[in-house]
Design a protein around this motif. Structure first.
Motif, PDB file in Angstrom:
ATOM      1  N   LYS A 127      52.920  53.047  59.828  1.00 32.66           N
ATOM      2  CA  LYS A 127      54.320  53.268  59.470  1.00 32.66           C
ATOM      3  C   LYS A 127      55.250  52.711  60.538  1.00 32.66           C
ATOM      4  O   LYS A 127      54.918  52.691  61.729  1.00 32.66           O
ATOM      5  CB  LYS A 127      54.592  54.770  59.280  1.00 32.66           C
ATOM      6  CG  LYS A 127      53.794  55.422  58.151  1.00 32.66           C
ATOM      7  CD  LYS A 127      54.058  56.911  58.077  1.00 32.66           C
ATOM      8  CE  LYS A 127      53.239  57.557  56.962  1.00 32.66           C
ATOM      9  NZ  LYS A 127      53.455  59.026  56.882  1.00 32.66           N
ATOM     10  N   VAL A 128      56.450  52.294  60.078  1.00 33.77           N
ATOM     11  CA  VAL A 128      57.502  51.814  60.981  1.00 33.77           C
ATOM     12  C   VAL A 128      58.796  52.511  60.589  1.00 33.77           C
ATOM     13  O   VAL A 128      59.102  52.647  59.397  1.00 33.77           O
ATOM     14  CB  VAL A 128      57.674  50.282  60.882  1.00 33.77           C
ATOM     15  CG1 VAL A 128      58.843  49.803  61.737  1.00 33.77           C
ATOM     16  CG2 VAL A 128      56.386  49.567  61.284  1.00 33.77           C
ATOM     17  N   ASP A 129      59.553  52.957  61.579  1.00 37.79           N
ATOM     18  CA  ASP A 129      60.813  53.642  61.295  1.00 37.79           C
ATOM     19  C   ASP A 129      61.710  52.774  60.409  1.00 37.79           C
ATOM     20  O   ASP A 129      61.846  51.561  60.625  1.00 37.79           O
ATOM     21  CB  ASP A 129      61.558  53.949  62.590  1.00 37.79           C
ATOM     22  CG  ASP A 129      60.868  55.015  63.428  1.00 37.79           C
ATOM     23  OD1 ASP A 129      59.953  55.677  62.908  1.00 37.79           O
ATOM     24  OD2 ASP A 129      61.248  55.163  64.614  1.00 37.79           O
ATOM     25  N   ALA A 130      62.352  53.407  59.429  1.00 37.18           N
ATOM     26  CA  ALA A 130      63.238  52.680  58.515  1.00 37.18           C
ATOM     27  C   ALA A 130      64.393  52.012  59.257  1.00 37.18           C
ATOM     28  O   ALA A 130      64.907  50.970  58.833  1.00 37.18           O
ATOM     29  CB  ALA A 130      63.772  53.625  57.451  1.00 37.18           C
ATOM     30  N   SER A 131      64.801  52.594  60.377  1.00 41.60           N
ATOM     31  CA  SER A 131      65.917  52.030  61.144  1.00 41.60           C
ATOM     32  C   SER A 131      65.630  50.628  61.661  1.00 41.60           C
ATOM     33  O   SER A 131      66.559  49.880  62.001  1.00 41.60           O
ATOM     34  CB  SER A 131      66.249  52.942  62.323  1.00 41.60           C
ATOM     35  OG  SER A 131      65.146  53.027  63.211  1.00 41.60           O
ATOM     36  N   CYS A 132      64.354  50.266  61.723  1.00 44.05           N
ATOM     37  CA  CYS A 132      63.982  48.953  62.268  1.00 44.05           C
ATOM     38  C   CYS A 132      64.395  47.809  61.356  1.00 44.05           C
ATOM     39  O   CYS A 132      64.317  46.637  61.753  1.00 44.05           O
ATOM     40  CB  CYS A 132      62.487  48.896  62.543  1.00 44.05           C
ATOM     41  SG  CYS A 132      61.931  50.107  63.775  1.00 44.05           S
ATOM     42  N   ASN A 133      64.819  48.119  60.139  1.00 41.37           N
ATOM     43  CA  ASN A 133      65.357  47.072  59.273  1.00 41.37           C
ATOM     44  C   ASN A 133      66.818  46.775  59.588  1.00 41.37           C
ATOM     45  O   ASN A 133      67.385  45.825  59.049  1.00 41.37           O
ATOM     46  CB  ASN A 133      65.222  47.473  57.800  1.00 41.37           C
ATOM     47  CG  ASN A 133      64.091  46.725  57.116  1.00 41.37           C
ATOM     48  OD1 ASN A 133      63.819  45.570  57.455  1.00 41.37           O
ATOM     49  ND2 ASN A 133      63.426  47.369  56.180  1.00 41.37           N
ATOM     50  N   GLU A 134      67.421  47.616  60.447  1.00 42.66           N
ATOM     51  CA  GLU A 134      68.818  47.397  60.816  1.00 42.66           C
ATOM     52  C   GLU A 134      68.987  47.117  62.306  1.00 42.66           C
ATOM     53  O   GLU A 134      69.921  46.425  62.708  1.00 42.66           O
ATOM     54  CB  GLU A 134      69.658  48.615  60.426  1.00 42.66           C
ATOM     55  CG  GLU A 134      69.690  48.842  58.925  1.00 42.66           C
ATOM     56  CD  GLU A 134      70.496  50.077  58.575  1.00 42.66           C
ATOM     57  OE1 GLU A 134      70.330  51.115  59.262  1.00 42.66           O
ATOM     58  OE2 GLU A 134      71.286  50.010  57.629  1.00 42.66           O
TER      59      GLU A 134
END
Length: 623
Positions: A217-224
């Protein structure tokens, strides 16, 4: 026998040139057409100082190549048995007769040992002279040339000559015909259009499923916003702590008055790496380089590189090399600064060090076609020396897609610089496209098939796709491509529809990049403010950070550092493709085209993909 050969050489030189060396018949050594995009203004001031760099041949370089190939090949029994500084210098030392004959020529112009400096191996001679004397020595005329687009100016010539009897004893003299404008990959640092204060991430947003990531898993914030935590998660490096005491080091190069600000680093650490607070890096100043700490003078490039490279690898000791040189020449100033190429200043310095960092990242380059082949060859021979000593060199691949490094398609100049003005994709220098070594000769520029630097392209978002500005393509200078990448590159070319971009690139040239990493939306601190920034300048220190972690793992187990990476990268990719995250979506437009597509396997946008640290560590600590 050695003294006899020297005597014979000197006797022959006396027969060839029975007059003072400065009056001997000269032979044209190098000439280039008037460089595209430059305007000749007027003769250079006679008293303008130039530091001539004279390269003497390295007759045993082929032996060094053999060593480099063997210690870098994971299938060879000598893998990892890197050479010492002294062993490398012995292999690149020129013949005594070359040293003597060049000394004799310099002395005929009033230049003696106290007036010059030499590289440790004596394969380079450096001497500062006024333009008037350089013109006499090289039978040439220097002019002030202005770069049409930027207004920068340099002192150069389009041809030069040396005494005939020295033709086999001097490989090149610079600065002469090199019109490179080494810079931070033109616009490789890209500021995000998104205001960081406007980012709003829902704390309840579920993480993104990425099977190859740490914990999947990767934190969703990493898309921003990309942070140290994002990189650790995405590249499966969560939980690994490198040693500060096993001898591992990482280095970042800085040029053109790009200053790495320590106060900004502390802000970054407080935000993303609190355990590193109050730690810092070592700064080494080269050739008049500076690292001013006034916040207003902080450099975006330098802050980006140091914050992420050192943040990823804490507590590994880090070094920032700030190299002076090549400031914009001011034509109206009577006593201008030296206008040499700063990259060679750094290379000469690092080759003198007993224990250079095992991992070094660079984010500066220029168009391949602005660099004389003779100069490219010698720079690459310097890289080879570092590779043989166990140093891994990473270079960002540029931000112009298949173009000339300019990320704005409207201002890209995708034309040859040889007087023909033919439309062409434009690779960058210094990049692995130039540095080829190994067991088979490349007849085009007499280099070999094993190169000693690694090109890093760029990705974006999670799951990862190729970022549009990722530089990549094929060299027009180095032919053919490297043997260890032949299979991967051939697979890509075989899938490319017939006639695609015919005439715009050289399908037989060395292909770049080799690997890739995240390259946009990086959160750093610049002049005390949090900003988002991107470019392959972010990808190179990021990938370098992963390499340094791998080196730490190996050194802690008594294994040697990785050194020159590329044979290893392609071997691992062939045997265990999952050690790299394959990028199959995206393209790198430029020169009025969509560029190349990211596809399964290697491609000229993202290379073999991004690293899976966990898998690579398992492989490399068992090697």
């Amino acid at each position: 026998m050695r003294s006899l050969s020297i005597w014979l050489a000197l006797s022959l030189s006396a027969i060839v040139c029975a007059v003072p060396a400065k009056d001997c018949a000269h032979k044209l050594k190098e000439t280039v057409p008037p460089p595209r995009g430059w305007t000749k203004l007027r003769p250079a001031p006679a008293d303008h100082t130039i530091e001539l760099r004279i390269a003497l041949p390295q007759p045993n370089f082929s032996v060094l190549e053999k060593h480099l190939y063997e210690v870098s090949d994971p299938f060879h029994e000598r893998y990892g048995e890197h050479l010492s500084k002294e062993e490398v210098e012995a292999l690149v030392a020129p013949h005594d007769e070359s040293i003597h004959l060049v000394n004799e020529w310099l002395a005929s112009h009033g230049i003696y040992e106290d007036d010059l400096s030499r590289s440790p191996a004596k394969d380079w001679v450096m001497v500062k002279v006024p333009v008037s004397l350089a013109e006499e020595m090289l039978k040439t005329e220097y002019h002030i040339w202005s770069h049409d687009a930027s207004g920068n100016a340099i002192v150069r010539t389009t041809s030069y000559s040396i005494p005939e009897h020295l033709d086999e004893h001097i490989e090149l003299v610079q600065p002469t015909t090199m019109f490179s404008r080494m810079k931070s990959l033109k616009s490789t640092v890209r500021f995000s259009d998104v205001e960081i204060s406007s980012l709003a991430v829902n704390a309840d947003q579920p993480p993104i499923s990425v099977p190859s990531a740490s914990g999947g898993k990767v934190d969703a914030s990493c898309n921003e916003t990309i942070t140290i935590t994002c990189i650790q998660q995405l590249y499966n490096a969560v939980g690994f702590t490198p040693s500060a005491k096993n001898g591992n080091q990482i280095g970042i190069t800085g040029y053109l008055e790009q200053f790495a600000n320590i106060a900004d680093l502390q802000e970054f650490y407080a935000d993303q790496r609190p355990d590193a607070l109050n730690s810092t890096f070592k700064t080494i100043l080269i050739n008049g380089g500076l690292n001013n700490q006034t916040l207003s003078e902080a450099g975006a490039e330098a802050d980006l590189d140091t914050q992420f490279a050192f943040g990823l690898t804490f507590p590994t000791p880090g070094t920032f090399f700030s190299t002076g040189g090549s400031p914009p020449f001011k034509p109206d100033v009577l006593t201008p600064d030296n206008s040499n190429e700063p990259y060679t200043e750094w290379l000469n310095f690092i080759l003198k060090q007993e224990n250079p960092p095992q991992t070094i990242s660079t984010s500066y380059a220029d168009d391949e076609q602005t660099v004389p082949v003779s100069f490219a060859k010698r720079v690459c021979e310097g890289f080879a020396q570092l590779g043989a000593r166990g140093v891994s060199l990473m270079f960002s691949s540029g931000d112009g897609g298949v173009g000339d490094g300019d990320p704005d398609p409207a201002t890209q100049e995708c034309f040859t610089n040889d007087g023909r003005n033919v439309t062409r994709f434009v690779p960058l220098f210094p990049l692995p496209a130039h540095c080829e070594y190994g067991p088979k000769a490349n007849q085009y520029i007499d280099l070999k098939l094993l190169h000693s630097v690694t090109g890093v392209g760029g990705t974006i978002h999670v799951p990862e796709t190729a970022v549009f500005f990722s530089g990549g393509g094929f060299s027009d200078v180095v032919i053919p491509s490297s043997p260890y990448q032949n299979s991967a590159v051939s697979t890509f070319l075989d899938q490319l529809p017939a006639g695609t971009y015919e005439g715009l690139f050289n399908p037989n040239g060395r292909a770049i990049p080799d690997v890739s990493a995240q390259a946009d939306l990086f959160k750093i601190f610049l002049s005390g403010e949090a900003i988002l920034i991107g470019g392959t300048s972010a990808a190179a220190p990021t990938f370098s950070g992963i390499v340094s972690l791998l080196n730490s793992a190996r050194l802690s187990q008594g294994l040697p550092p990785l050194g020159f990476l590329n044979p290893l990268i392609y071997a691992i990719h062939a045997a265990t493709p999952s050690a790299f995250n394959d990028i199959t979506v995206g393209n790198n437009p430029g020169c009025g085209t969509p560029g190349f597509n990211a596809t399964k396997g290697w491609d000229p946008v993202t290379g073999v993909g991004t690293p899976n640290f966990g898998k690579l560590k398992d492989i490399l600590t068992a090697l």
